[in-house]
Structures are given as structure tokens and as C-alpha cells.
Design a protein around this motif. Sequence first.
Motif, PDB file in Angstrom:
ATOM      1  N   THR A  59       3.990   7.241  46.614  1.00 53.76           N
ATOM      2  CA  THR A  59       3.014   6.214  46.219  1.00 53.76           C
ATOM      3  C   THR A  59       3.084   5.042  47.196  1.00 53.76           C
ATOM      4  O   THR A  59       4.121   4.755  47.787  1.00 53.76           O
ATOM      5  CB  THR A  59       3.259   5.688  44.788  1.00 53.76           C
ATOM      6  N   ARG A  60       1.951   4.398  47.298  1.00 50.05           N
ATOM      7  CA  ARG A  60       1.854   3.278  48.236  1.00 50.05           C
ATOM      8  C   ARG A  60       2.284   2.005  47.530  1.00 50.05           C
ATOM      9  O   ARG A  60       1.780   1.681  46.463  1.00 50.05           O
ATOM     10  CB  ARG A  60       0.430   3.184  48.767  1.00 50.05           C
ATOM     11  N   ILE A  73       2.804  -2.066  47.220  1.00 51.60           N
ATOM     12  CA  ILE A  73       2.223  -3.360  47.594  1.00 51.60           C
ATOM     13  C   ILE A  73       3.136  -4.462  47.069  1.00 51.60           C
ATOM     14  O   ILE A  73       3.530  -4.442  45.901  1.00 51.60           O
ATOM     15  CB  ILE A  73       0.814  -3.534  46.946  1.00 51.60           C
ATOM     16  N   LEU A 121      -1.427   2.909  43.201  1.00 56.65           N
ATOM     17  CA  LEU A 121      -0.498   2.045  43.944  1.00 56.65           C
ATOM     18  C   LEU A 121       0.668   1.672  43.047  1.00 56.65           C
ATOM     19  O   LEU A 121       0.537   1.647  41.818  1.00 56.65           O
ATOM     20  CB  LEU A 121      -1.188   0.745  44.384  1.00 56.65           C
ATOM     21  N   ALA A 141       6.339  -1.808  52.486  1.00 58.56           N
ATOM     22  CA  ALA A 141       5.063  -1.917  51.764  1.00 58.56           C
ATOM     23  C   ALA A 141       3.894  -1.675  52.708  1.00 58.56           C
ATOM     24  O   ALA A 141       4.014  -1.776  53.934  1.00 58.56           O
ATOM     25  CB  ALA A 141       4.941  -3.301  51.136  1.00 58.56           C
ATOM     26  N   LYS A 142       2.762  -1.360  52.091  1.00 52.71           N
ATOM     27  CA  LYS A 142       1.523  -1.132  52.859  1.00 52.71           C
ATOM     28  C   LYS A 142       0.668  -2.393  52.925  1.00 52.71           C
ATOM     29  O   LYS A 142      -0.302  -2.452  53.680  1.00 52.71           O
ATOM     30  CB  LYS A 142       0.689  -0.029  52.197  1.00 52.71           C
ATOM     31  N   THR A 173      -6.807  -1.541  47.806  1.00 56.56           N
ATOM     32  CA  THR A 173      -7.037  -0.088  47.775  1.00 56.56           C
ATOM     33  C   THR A 173      -8.109   0.289  48.802  1.00 56.56           C
ATOM     34  O   THR A 173      -7.971   1.269  49.546  1.00 56.56           O
ATOM     35  CB  THR A 173      -7.489   0.334  46.359  1.00 56.56           C
ATOM     36  N   LEU A 184      -6.731   0.001  52.317  1.00 59.42           N
ATOM     37  CA  LEU A 184      -5.825   1.109  52.649  1.00 59.42           C
ATOM     38  C   LEU A 184      -6.603   2.400  52.875  1.00 59.42           C
ATOM     39  O   LEU A 184      -6.233   3.203  53.728  1.00 59.42           O
ATOM     40  CB  LEU A 184      -4.778   1.292  51.541  1.00 59.42           C
ATOM     41  N   SER A 185      -7.692   2.562  52.120  1.00 66.28           N
ATOM     42  CA  SER A 185      -8.476   3.790  52.293  1.00 66.28           C
ATOM     43  C   SER A 185      -9.172   3.808  53.667  1.00 66.28           C
ATOM     44  O   SER A 185      -9.538   4.848  54.166  1.00 66.28           O
ATOM     45  CB  SER A 185      -9.497   3.948  51.170  1.00 66.28           C
ATOM     46  N   GLY A 187      -5.789   0.828  56.395  1.00 67.03           N
ATOM     47  CA  GLY A 187      -4.766  -0.184  56.124  1.00 67.03           C
ATOM     48  C   GLY A 187      -4.496  -1.124  57.266  1.00 67.03           C
ATOM     49  O   GLY A 187      -3.420  -1.715  57.367  1.00 67.03           O
TER      50      GLY A 187
END
Length: 151
Positions: free
Chosen positions: A2-3, A5, A45, A69-70, A141, A144-145, A148
Motif C-alpha cells: 500500500t502507498r 502518505i 492509501l 512515503a509517496k 490519489t 499518484l495515479s 506521483g
Amino acid sequence: MTRLIYVLNGPNLNMLGVREPEIYGTETLADLRSRTEKAAAANGLTIEFRQSNVEGELVNWVQEARGKAKGIIINAGAYTHTSVAVLDALQAVGLPVIEVHLSNIFRRDQFRQHSYVSLAATGIICGLGGKGYELAIEAMTDILSKGGNKA
Ligand code: DQA
């Protein structure tokens, strides 16, 4: 995987619920945390949600986010308007940043109408209370899609 944040909150946001409710509303920081967690889960997320009254701690957490983290969602509280150190950290880590404020900082005191954080942020959400944290998750979101990248 999972990403992750980082959702970072600055000084006096631990006082939400009792602090000037006519400006900041009646939701507590714990309420904001659970809203943000729900929005994050709905978007696939996970979040690391933290608050500190200490500027250097926020700087350390921004640095820590690099590699873990992203992206970073940050309500730096009053440090928004004063902290070159927080700005430098945000610029150093090269992650997408979304700035959030509960109140509309542009219809308040003049000194709140300048944000150092904005210089590192892809976007800013303010004036929508706790909803802003959910919107920030949605916006992150989206970012990131699209890869990112920091914009
Ligand atoms: C705030 C706005 C800041 O000007 C203030 O210092 C805060 C909260 C907000 O969420 O509206 O502490 O960041």
C-alpha cells in the motif's frame, strides 16, 4: 504494497475541539485523523498521521517521509507563515505536497495570507474544515495515479 502518505499537523492543532471553535470548528484532531484514515482506505492509501508543536520535529518528519512515503499532506499551523525550515525540508525531499488549512487563511489576518509551505505545494485546500483533509487524500490519489511527480 500500500502507498503510504504522511499527514503532518503543526502547532496548536492538538487543541482542536476547544480552540476557537468559531474559526476551527468542533472536530478534534482524533476526529480529523479518523476521517483522513477512512478517506485513505477508500482510495487504497495508508497514512501516518502526526502532530507536533515543535518546528524541528516537523522538519524531521518531512525528512523521514523521504524513502518511506509517496507524498505529504501538511497543515503546518502557524509555521506555515513563518518557517523557512519547513519549506526547505519539503523542497529537499522532492515528494508531492498538498497544503491544508481548516480555515480560509485568505480571509483572515494579513500575516496569515502568506504561506512558505505553498512554495513547495502542488496545491492548497483551505476554508473547508476537516473536509479539506479528505479532499487532500483524493487529490493525492490523483497525483499518484499520474506518476506521483512533484509539480
Ligand atoms: C491553520 C491556519 C493558521 O493560520 C493557524 O496558525 C493554525 C491553523 C488552519 O488550519 O486553518 O494554527 O493552519
